[in-house]
Design a protein around this motif. Sequence first.
Motif, PDB file in Angstrom:
ATOM      1  N   LEU A  75       0.837  -1.202   0.000  1.00  0.00           N
ATOM      2  CA  LEU A  75       0.000   0.000   0.000  1.00  0.00           C
ATOM      3  C   LEU A  75       0.869   1.248   0.000  1.00  0.00           C
ATOM      4  O   LEU A  75       1.888   1.310   0.688  1.00  0.00           O
ATOM      5  CB  LEU A  75      -0.900   0.021   1.240  1.00  0.00           C
ATOM      6  CG  LEU A  75      -1.614   1.363   1.477  1.00  0.00           C
ATOM      7  CD1 LEU A  75      -3.091   1.148   1.763  1.00  0.00           C
ATOM      8  CD2 LEU A  75      -0.956   2.143   2.610  1.00  0.00           C
ATOM      9  N   SER A  76       0.471   2.228  -0.807  1.00  0.00           N
ATOM     10  CA  SER A  76       1.128   3.525  -0.705  1.00  0.00           C
ATOM     11  C   SER A  76       0.168   4.629  -1.129  1.00  0.00           C
ATOM     12  O   SER A  76      -0.811   4.382  -1.828  1.00  0.00           O
ATOM     13  CB  SER A  76       2.408   3.581  -1.534  1.00  0.00           C
ATOM     14  OG  SER A  76       3.215   4.636  -1.054  1.00  0.00           O
ATOM     15  N   GLY A  77       0.479   5.827  -0.671  1.00  0.00           N
ATOM     16  CA  GLY A  77      -0.354   6.984  -0.998  1.00  0.00           C
ATOM     17  C   GLY A  77       0.518   8.096  -1.540  1.00  0.00           C
ATOM     18  O   GLY A  77       1.701   8.180  -1.211  1.00  0.00           O
ATOM     19  N   ILE A  78      -0.082   8.931  -2.375  1.00  0.00           N
ATOM     20  CA  ILE A  78       0.672  10.069  -2.901  1.00  0.00           C
ATOM     21  C   ILE A  78      -0.234  11.295  -2.819  1.00  0.00           C
ATOM     22  O   ILE A  78      -1.429  11.218  -3.116  1.00  0.00           O
ATOM     23  CB  ILE A  78       1.205   9.751  -4.324  1.00  0.00           C
ATOM     24  CG1 ILE A  78       2.222  10.769  -4.792  1.00  0.00           C
ATOM     25  CG2 ILE A  78       0.089   9.582  -5.338  1.00  0.00           C
ATOM     26  CD1 ILE A  78       3.204  10.220  -5.834  1.00  0.00           C
ATOM     27  N   GLN A  79       0.328  12.404  -2.350  1.00  0.00           N
ATOM     28  CA  GLN A  79      -0.491  13.595  -2.133  1.00  0.00           C
ATOM     29  C   GLN A  79      -0.767  14.344  -3.422  1.00  0.00           C
ATOM     30  O   GLN A  79       0.160  14.564  -4.208  1.00  0.00           O
ATOM     31  CB  GLN A  79       0.246  14.558  -1.208  1.00  0.00           C
ATOM     32  CG  GLN A  79       0.333  14.101   0.213  1.00  0.00           C
ATOM     33  CD  GLN A  79       0.718  15.261   1.097  1.00  0.00           C
ATOM     34  OE1 GLN A  79       0.055  16.295   1.151  1.00  0.00           O
ATOM     35  NE2 GLN A  79       1.810  15.109   1.802  1.00  0.00           N
ATOM     36  N   PRO A  80      -2.003  14.788  -3.638  1.00  0.00           N
ATOM     37  CA  PRO A  80      -2.318  15.573  -4.837  1.00  0.00           C
ATOM     38  C   PRO A  80      -2.028  17.056  -4.603  1.00  0.00           C
ATOM     39  O   PRO A  80      -2.938  17.867  -4.500  1.00  0.00           O
ATOM     40  CB  PRO A  80      -3.813  15.304  -5.044  1.00  0.00           C
ATOM     41  CG  PRO A  80      -4.337  15.117  -3.641  1.00  0.00           C
ATOM     42  CD  PRO A  80      -3.203  14.523  -2.834  1.00  0.00           C
ATOM     43  N   THR A 102      -1.031  16.022  13.615  1.00  0.00           N
ATOM     44  CA  THR A 102      -1.532  14.642  13.711  1.00  0.00           C
ATOM     45  C   THR A 102      -1.493  13.915  12.365  1.00  0.00           C
ATOM     46  O   THR A 102      -1.992  12.794  12.260  1.00  0.00           O
ATOM     47  CB  THR A 102      -2.974  14.627  14.269  1.00  0.00           C
ATOM     48  OG1 THR A 102      -3.775  15.485  13.439  1.00  0.00           O
ATOM     49  CG2 THR A 102      -3.028  15.108  15.701  1.00  0.00           C
ATOM     50  N   TYR A 103      -0.873  14.554  11.376  1.00  0.00           N
ATOM     51  CA  TYR A 103      -0.725  13.961  10.038  1.00  0.00           C
ATOM     52  C   TYR A 103      -0.230  12.504  10.095  1.00  0.00           C
ATOM     53  O   TYR A 103      -0.778  11.627   9.410  1.00  0.00           O
ATOM     54  CB  TYR A 103       0.249  14.870   9.281  1.00  0.00           C
ATOM     55  CG  TYR A 103       0.664  14.511   7.883  1.00  0.00           C
ATOM     56  CD1 TYR A 103       0.271  15.302   6.802  1.00  0.00           C
ATOM     57  CD2 TYR A 103       1.501  13.422   7.618  1.00  0.00           C
ATOM     58  CE1 TYR A 103       0.688  15.004   5.512  1.00  0.00           C
ATOM     59  CE2 TYR A 103       1.912  13.121   6.340  1.00  0.00           C
ATOM     60  CZ  TYR A 103       1.509  13.916   5.285  1.00  0.00           C
ATOM     61  OH  TYR A 103       1.919  13.610   4.022  1.00  0.00           O
ATOM     62  N   PRO A 104       0.771  12.181  10.938  1.00  0.00           N
ATOM     63  CA  PRO A 104       1.240  10.786  10.968  1.00  0.00           C
ATOM     64  C   PRO A 104       0.189   9.790  11.475  1.00  0.00           C
ATOM     65  O   PRO A 104       0.255   8.614  11.148  1.00  0.00           O
ATOM     66  CB  PRO A 104       2.437  10.825  11.935  1.00  0.00           C
ATOM     67  CG  PRO A 104       2.854  12.248  11.994  1.00  0.00           C
ATOM     68  CD  PRO A 104       1.609  13.058  11.803  1.00  0.00           C
ATOM     69  N   VAL A 107       3.472  -4.247   3.284  1.00  0.00           N
ATOM     70  CA  VAL A 107       4.631  -3.493   2.810  1.00  0.00           C
ATOM     71  C   VAL A 107       4.192  -2.111   2.337  1.00  0.00           C
ATOM     72  O   VAL A 107       3.193  -1.970   1.632  1.00  0.00           O
ATOM     73  CB  VAL A 107       5.300  -4.242   1.634  1.00  0.00           C
ATOM     74  CG1 VAL A 107       6.366  -3.394   0.986  1.00  0.00           C
ATOM     75  CG2 VAL A 107       5.894  -5.546   2.122  1.00  0.00           C
ATOM     76  N   VAL A 108       4.965  -1.100   2.744  1.00  0.00           N
ATOM     77  CA  VAL A 108       4.645   0.267   2.358  1.00  0.00           C
ATOM     78  C   VAL A 108       5.840   0.867   1.615  1.00  0.00           C
ATOM     79  O   VAL A 108       6.830   1.256   2.239  1.00  0.00           O
ATOM     80  CB  VAL A 108       4.321   1.119   3.610  1.00  0.00           C
ATOM     81  CG1 VAL A 108       3.863   2.510   3.211  1.00  0.00           C
ATOM     82  CG2 VAL A 108       3.253   0.439   4.467  1.00  0.00           C
ATOM     83  N   PRO A 109       5.774   0.925   0.274  1.00  0.00           N
ATOM     84  CA  PRO A 109       6.884   1.534  -0.459  1.00  0.00           C
ATOM     85  C   PRO A 109       6.834   3.057  -0.326  1.00  0.00           C
ATOM     86  O   PRO A 109       5.816   3.670  -0.635  1.00  0.00           O
ATOM     87  CB  PRO A 109       6.639   1.116  -1.925  1.00  0.00           C
ATOM     88  CG  PRO A 109       5.272   0.536  -1.990  1.00  0.00           C
ATOM     89  CD  PRO A 109       4.715   0.409  -0.613  1.00  0.00           C
ATOM     90  N   VAL A 110       7.914   3.627   0.179  1.00  0.00           N
ATOM     91  CA  VAL A 110       7.964   5.088   0.387  1.00  0.00           C
ATOM     92  C   VAL A 110       9.382   5.615   0.158  1.00  0.00           C
ATOM     93  O   VAL A 110      10.352   4.857   0.205  1.00  0.00           O
ATOM     94  CB  VAL A 110       7.572   5.493   1.840  1.00  0.00           C
ATOM     95  CG1 VAL A 110       6.086   5.488   2.058  1.00  0.00           C
ATOM     96  CG2 VAL A 110       8.286   4.631   2.867  1.00  0.00           C
ATOM     97  N   GLY A 111       9.470   6.908  -0.050  1.00  0.00           N
ATOM     98  CA  GLY A 111      10.773   7.566  -0.116  1.00  0.00           C
ATOM     99  C   GLY A 111      11.366   7.651   1.290  1.00  0.00           C
ATOM    100  O   GLY A 111      10.636   7.515   2.281  1.00  0.00           O
TER     101      GLY A 111
HETATM  102  N1  TRP Z   1       2.754  11.165   3.593  1.00  0.00           N
HETATM  103  C1  TRP Z   1       3.034  10.608   2.294  1.00  0.00           C
HETATM  104  C2  TRP Z   1       3.880  11.614   1.459  1.00  0.00           C
HETATM  105  O1  TRP Z   1       3.825  12.792   1.715  1.00  0.00           O
HETATM  106  C3  TRP Z   1       1.760  10.272   1.553  1.00  0.00           C
HETATM  107  C4  TRP Z   1       0.961   9.238   2.293  1.00  0.00           C
HETATM  108  C5  TRP Z   1      -0.187   9.427   3.009  1.00  0.00           C
HETATM  109  C6  TRP Z   1       1.305   7.856   2.430  1.00  0.00           C
HETATM  110  N2  TRP Z   1      -0.621   8.277   3.545  1.00  0.00           N
HETATM  111  C7  TRP Z   1       0.263   7.279   3.223  1.00  0.00           C
HETATM  112  C8  TRP Z   1       2.338   7.069   1.940  1.00  0.00           C
HETATM  113  C9  TRP Z   1       0.287   5.923   3.559  1.00  0.00           C
HETATM  114  C10 TRP Z   1       2.361   5.716   2.294  1.00  0.00           C
HETATM  115  C11 TRP Z   1       1.327   5.145   3.090  1.00  0.00           C
HETATM  116  O2  TRP Z   1       4.585  11.193   0.542  1.00  0.00           O
END
Ligand code: TRP
Length: 327
Positions: free
Chosen positions: A4-9, A123-125, A139-143
């Motif tokens: 899982l991963s997320g990317i901010q718009p 509280t973003y985290p 698994v969380v692929p992130v920078g």
């Molecule tokens: N905080 C991440 C970023 O700025 C984006 C993000 C939000 C994220 N929720 C997540 C990444 C959950 C991985 C898993 O790049």
Amino acid sequence: MRVLSGIQPTGRFHWGNYFGAIRQYVSLQTNEQAFYFIADLHALTTVRDRKVLEQNILDAALDLLALGLDPAQATLFRQSDVPEITELTWLLMTVTPHSLLEKCHAYKDKVAKGLPADAGLFTYPVLMAADILLYDSDVVPVGVDQVQHVEVTRDIALRFNHAYGGEFLHLPEARVLESAAKVPGTDGEKMSKSYGNTIEIFEPAKALRKKIMSIKTDSTPLEAPKNPETCPVFTLYKLFSDEPQQNALADRYRAGGMGYGEAKQALYDAAMTYFGEARQRRERLAADPEGLQQILRAGAETARRKGQEVLQRVRDACGLGQRLTAT
Ligand code: TRP
Ligand code: ADP
């Protein structure tokens, strides 16, 4: 295994985002159960213009699909389409020490840059922990910059499990993306929106050429030999070319008689070819807004099914039980 991963718009995606993150998301979707989402709730901590946010969300979805995320393989959705996320965030907040959040670099950096220290930023985290824990992610692929947030997620999950005496939340692992932090921008520093040195993936051809021509190079005269290894144009060219092409351009640098303008033209041509198909795909996707909405709707439904199961487990653990449904 769930990835899982997320990317901010928060703006149009640039080459750094592609080579540092999106390309890996695409390659992971084939063998793993992949969930990728557009982190619009997170973006609210910085984007405060409704029209801009709406446009960014659409652009993010189009960019990701055009770049190869395949809804038949990966689940693509918008974070705010899964309301279970915000409920889990609150439940996690009740076991999160203030001191844990105070240690987070991303928060400290933003406050140091003058962003207001509102509770959302602080509280973003926890919201990010909910994103990860709601789907039992493995698994969380992130920078590199986000690894600390995944560590915080593990810490919060452990605290919840400990508080309620059971394995209710699954502990995720961060996977640091290999090429993260390496793509240089037009000034030679790390490419990043916050430095204003980005080259956007789907920049119109003319604007793209102009940006590439503006990449900072040294003042070695045209006839003199040049060092490809210290030149950002060459570093970027390597991303778009194979070894024989790289060797050919490197030889021309070393031989002298080639100006940086020519190297920039080679970079422009290589980038146009590399993203050529994606550009066409993006145009087709943009011409079918209903189709795009359907993809996001289907993605959200899949995500919610999993999310509701985990949230129920968490509600049961802390004594909230079943939620009433409106009749
Ligand atoms: N905080 C991440 C970023 O700025 C984006 C993000 C939000 C994220 N929720 C997540 C990444 C959950 C991985 C898993 O790049
Ligand atoms: P920005 O720095 O432009 O705000 P983000 O922080 O939103 O970009 O980054 C989103 C993803 O893209 C992250 O996974 C990040 O590691 C990756 N990324 C961003 N810039 C680069 C870069 N210059 N090189 C490699 N990866 C990058």
